[in-house]
Design a protein around this motif. Structure first.
Motif, mmCIF file in Angstrom:
data_model
loop_
_atom_site.group_PDB
_atom_site.id
_atom_site.type_symbol
_atom_site.label_atom_id
_atom_site.label_comp_id
_atom_site.label_asym_id
_atom_site.label_seq_id
_atom_site.Cartn_x
_atom_site.Cartn_y
_atom_site.Cartn_z
ATOM 1 N N ALA A 33 -38.395 -19.007 1.350
ATOM 2 C CA ALA A 33 -39.529 -19.523 2.124
ATOM 3 C C ALA A 33 -40.435 -18.398 2.630
ATOM 4 C CB ALA A 33 -39.024 -20.359 3.290
ATOM 5 N N LEU A 34 -39.865 -17.238 2.929
ATOM 6 C CA LEU A 34 -40.695 -16.129 3.402
ATOM 7 C C LEU A 34 -41.659 -15.635 2.325
ATOM 8 C CD1 LEU A 34 -38.111 -14.062 5.464
ATOM 9 C CD2 LEU A 34 -40.008 -15.454 6.344
ATOM 10 N N ILE A 35 -41.214 -15.659 1.084
ATOM 11 C CA ILE A 35 -42.083 -15.256 -0.024
ATOM 12 C C ILE A 35 -43.184 -16.295 -0.192
ATOM 13 C CG2 ILE A 35 -42.192 -14.840 -2.517
ATOM 14 C CD1 ILE A 35 -39.243 -13.831 -2.230
ATOM 15 N N ARG A 36 -42.811 -17.568 -0.145
ATOM 16 C CA ARG A 36 -43.804 -18.641 -0.242
ATOM 17 C C ARG A 36 -44.834 -18.529 0.880
ATOM 18 N NH1 ARG A 36 -41.323 -23.561 1.802
ATOM 19 N NH2 ARG A 36 -41.958 -22.522 3.718
ATOM 20 N N ASP A 37 -44.351 -18.331 2.105
ATOM 21 C CA ASP A 37 -45.248 -18.249 3.255
ATOM 22 C C ASP A 37 -46.165 -17.026 3.175
ATOM 23 O OD1 ASP A 37 -43.981 -20.532 4.090
ATOM 24 O OD2 ASP A 37 -42.852 -19.557 5.703
ATOM 25 N N GLY A 38 -45.631 -15.919 2.667
ATOM 26 C CA GLY A 38 -46.454 -14.730 2.498
ATOM 27 C C GLY A 38 -47.553 -14.943 1.471
ATOM 28 N N ALA A 39 -47.210 -15.577 0.361
ATOM 29 C CA ALA A 39 -48.214 -15.868 -0.669
ATOM 30 C C ALA A 39 -49.265 -16.831 -0.127
ATOM 31 C CB ALA A 39 -47.538 -16.452 -1.911
ATOM 32 N N TYR A 40 -48.823 -17.837 0.593
ATOM 33 C CA TYR A 40 -49.734 -18.832 1.164
ATOM 34 C C TYR A 40 -50.658 -18.175 2.195
ATOM 35 C CZ TYR A 40 -51.216 -23.249 3.292
ATOM 36 O OH TYR A 40 -51.957 -24.304 3.763
ATOM 37 N N GLY A 41 -50.094 -17.338 3.037
ATOM 38 C CA GLY A 41 -50.879 -16.684 4.071
ATOM 39 C C GLY A 41 -51.895 -15.695 3.533
ATOM 40 N N SER A 42 -51.667 -15.198 2.333
ATOM 41 C CA SER A 42 -52.592 -14.217 1.767
ATOM 42 C C SER A 42 -53.796 -14.865 1.078
ATOM 43 C CB SER A 42 -51.861 -13.310 0.774
ATOM 44 O OG SER A 42 -51.505 -14.038 -0.387
ATOM 45 N N MET A 43 -53.763 -16.182 0.911
ATOM 46 C CA MET A 43 -54.875 -16.880 0.263
ATOM 47 C C MET A 43 -56.027 -17.099 1.239
ATOM 48 S SD MET A 43 -53.314 -20.006 -1.875
ATOM 49 C CE MET A 43 -51.680 -19.859 -2.520
ATOM 50 N N LEU A 44 -57.223 -17.114 0.703
ATOM 51 C CA LEU A 44 -58.383 -17.482 1.505
ATOM 52 C C LEU A 44 -58.285 -18.954 1.879
ATOM 53 C CD1 LEU A 44 -61.236 -15.735 -0.521
ATOM 54 C CD2 LEU A 44 -60.215 -14.976 1.634
#
Length: 101
Positions: A33-44
């Motif tokens: 989930a941390l990887i998913r959240d990091g990818a999600y948070g990096s999107m515009l």
């Protein structure tokens, strides 16, 4: 016009080899989930809204409650109607707790 990026199997393989994603049938899932959240948070924000709209439209026929959540995350005005439809479906199946949620 923006050039379209094409992802290859090699791109996906590298994500799996680095334990960022894992294969699940023909799909790829984030390994944590941390990887998913990091990818999600990096999107515009604009891109996130667009992806949530696409996801809502894709699942709407199968799971209107999930579609409603995606519409809401996309700040789409269709969220209200989708939540109402999901609630009516749940109450029609005597799932009152789910209908209230």
């Amino acid at each position: 016009m923006e050039p379209r990026q094409v992802k290859t199997a090699a791109d996906a393989r590298a994500l799996v080899e680095q334990f960022l994603m894992r294969a699940h049938g023909e799909d790829l899932l984030f390994s944590h989930a941390l990887i998913r959240d990091g990818a999600y948070g990096s999107m515009l924000h604009v891109r996130r809204r667009q992806l949530h709209q696409n996801a809502a439209l894709w699942v709407q026929a199968r799971d209107v409650a999930l579609a409603a959540e995606h519409f809401e995350r996309a700040d789409d005005p269709r969220a209200g109607a989708a939540y109402l439809q999901a609630s009516e479906e749940q109450s029609g199946q005597y799932h009152y707790a789910e209908a209230l949620a």
